[in-house]
Design a protein around this motif. Sequence first.
Motif, mmCIF file in Angstrom:
data_model
loop_
_atom_site.group_PDB
_atom_site.id
_atom_site.type_symbol
_atom_site.label_atom_id
_atom_site.label_comp_id
_atom_site.label_asym_id
_atom_site.label_seq_id
_atom_site.Cartn_x
_atom_site.Cartn_y
_atom_site.Cartn_z
ATOM 1 N N UNK A 84 0.694 -1.138 -0.105
ATOM 2 C CA UNK A 84 0.096 -0.016 0.036
ATOM 3 C C UNK A 84 1.012 1.159 0.059
ATOM 4 N N UNK A 85 0.235 2.313 -0.182
ATOM 5 C CA UNK A 85 0.668 3.686 -0.129
ATOM 6 C C UNK A 85 1.630 3.746 1.432
ATOM 7 N N UNK A 86 2.618 4.495 1.311
ATOM 8 C CA UNK A 86 3.494 4.695 2.417
ATOM 9 C C UNK A 86 2.694 5.593 3.603
ATOM 10 N N UNK A 87 2.810 4.992 4.829
ATOM 11 C CA UNK A 87 2.286 5.885 5.853
ATOM 12 C C UNK A 87 2.786 7.330 6.174
ATOM 13 N N UNK A 88 1.924 8.355 6.634
ATOM 14 C CA UNK A 88 2.315 9.655 6.803
ATOM 15 C C UNK A 88 2.459 9.916 8.308
ATOM 16 N N UNK A 89 3.585 10.452 8.642
ATOM 17 C CA UNK A 89 3.783 10.697 10.061
ATOM 18 C C UNK A 89 4.170 11.947 10.028
ATOM 19 N N UNK A 90 3.128 12.853 10.032
ATOM 20 C CA UNK A 90 3.174 14.509 9.876
ATOM 21 C C UNK A 90 1.773 14.923 10.090
ATOM 22 N N UNK A 91 1.785 15.755 11.202
ATOM 23 C CA UNK A 91 0.323 16.165 11.533
ATOM 24 C C UNK A 91 -0.315 17.015 10.437
ATOM 25 N N UNK A 92 0.321 17.773 9.742
ATOM 26 C CA UNK A 92 -0.474 18.768 8.658
ATOM 27 C C UNK A 92 -0.694 17.951 7.553
ATOM 28 N N UNK A 93 0.260 16.969 6.997
ATOM 29 C CA UNK A 93 0.249 16.207 5.823
ATOM 30 C C UNK A 93 -0.990 14.983 6.341
ATOM 31 N N UNK A 94 -0.879 14.446 7.371
ATOM 32 C CA UNK A 94 -1.893 13.413 7.669
ATOM 33 C C UNK A 94 -3.109 13.908 7.831
ATOM 34 N N UNK A 95 -3.496 15.066 8.355
ATOM 35 C CA UNK A 95 -4.770 15.731 8.482
ATOM 36 C C UNK A 95 -5.314 15.795 7.034
ATOM 37 N N UNK A 111 2.450 17.455 22.076
ATOM 38 C CA UNK A 111 3.108 16.442 22.393
ATOM 39 C C UNK A 111 2.998 15.198 21.659
ATOM 40 N N UNK A 112 2.262 15.231 20.735
ATOM 41 C CA UNK A 112 1.816 13.925 19.907
ATOM 42 C C UNK A 112 1.948 14.356 18.271
ATOM 43 N N UNK A 113 2.085 13.287 17.850
ATOM 44 C CA UNK A 113 2.257 13.128 16.245
ATOM 45 C C UNK A 113 0.915 12.442 15.651
ATOM 46 N N UNK A 114 0.517 12.818 14.508
ATOM 47 C CA UNK A 114 -0.429 11.768 13.972
ATOM 48 C C UNK A 114 0.020 11.027 12.754
ATOM 49 N N UNK A 115 -0.411 9.910 12.866
ATOM 50 C CA UNK A 115 -0.068 8.949 11.788
ATOM 51 C C UNK A 115 -1.336 8.461 10.965
ATOM 52 N N UNK A 116 -1.228 8.490 9.404
ATOM 53 C CA UNK A 116 -2.314 8.314 8.836
ATOM 54 C C UNK A 116 -1.709 7.272 7.912
ATOM 55 N N UNK A 117 -2.255 6.014 7.480
ATOM 56 C CA UNK A 117 -1.761 4.918 6.514
ATOM 57 C C UNK A 117 -2.875 4.498 5.958
ATOM 58 N N UNK A 118 -2.777 4.466 4.470
ATOM 59 C CA UNK A 118 -3.684 3.552 3.681
ATOM 60 C C UNK A 118 -3.109 2.216 3.837
ATOM 61 N N UNK A 119 -4.000 1.359 4.137
ATOM 62 C CA UNK A 119 -3.751 0.086 4.294
ATOM 63 C C UNK A 119 -4.290 -1.171 3.201
ATOM 64 N N UNK A 120 -3.721 -2.369 3.409
ATOM 65 C CA UNK A 120 -4.521 -3.546 2.599
ATOM 66 C C UNK A 120 -4.700 -2.878 1.039
ATOM 67 N N UNK A 121 -3.634 -2.669 0.478
ATOM 68 C CA UNK A 121 -3.622 -2.379 -1.047
ATOM 69 C C UNK A 121 -4.609 -1.175 -1.194
#
Length: 286
Positions: A84-95, A111-121
Amino acid sequence: LYRRFLGQERKSTGRMAFVGSMSAGMLQRSVPSRCTTTAKSQICMASSNADNHQAQPSRRHLLQSMAILATGLALTPTSPLPASAAAIQDVSKAKTLIKSYGLAEPQVPSGFTLVADPILDNQYVLYFVHPSGWLLQEEVSLAVDRPRLESARPKSKCLVKASDFRKAEEVGVFVFSDIDYKGKKVKDLDWSEDIARNVVTAGATDLKLRKRQAVNGDRDYFEIGFTTITDAAYAFERRAVLTAEVFDGKLFVCVAQANTSRFVKGMGEKLQASVSSFQVAKILKT
């Protein structure tokens, strides 16, 4: 290898030039040559009209050439490739990614970071927050046999994980896709054997449920304790917070864990925040 190389060279007349072929480029000696080509490299036998005496390549040149060849072999197509596409570990880009799927923008605590990840193809997208500064890992398939490593891994598939290796703290999302969970609810599952046992290290002992609660009546959260034993026979008491959700016939589990000594001194609250932020949604094709 150096002595074997010299032994083969003594049987020939003239000089030898070694060429290591790689996907990124090629190292070669510019001399007239008669080459024998193999699948991974070219070994060229060169003769000189100026002299016909035996000449040995330097040890430094030989070792450098062998290192280059080894690097070339390591870069062959057996390297892992995510499906799948690579996960994004950046608050602005993930949002931005999350909103592009028509989902509500998540809140990210200080104090936290947001992760967004397209998964399973790219069929689903998941997201969660984790303490800033943690290293992100995505699950990939390696075309090598790893029996020892596989024996220490959970039976389920870890899709993405953020962790602090120095302190043995992590939060990750697992999926159980081999079993059809359609029509099933998390409350009907065995918290120990169906959920917790499969998202902690294989061989964990003293698995105990410390607390179970439903937040807003929507999702169950579990706090568990267990003990891990290393290969060197060191035992560590661990605590974990996890939640599970049956979605589209698959069981997704988000779990965060740390050593008990740090869990009870404030880290537990951060891990709870990470697990509470977990969401998964299906990507609708347009």
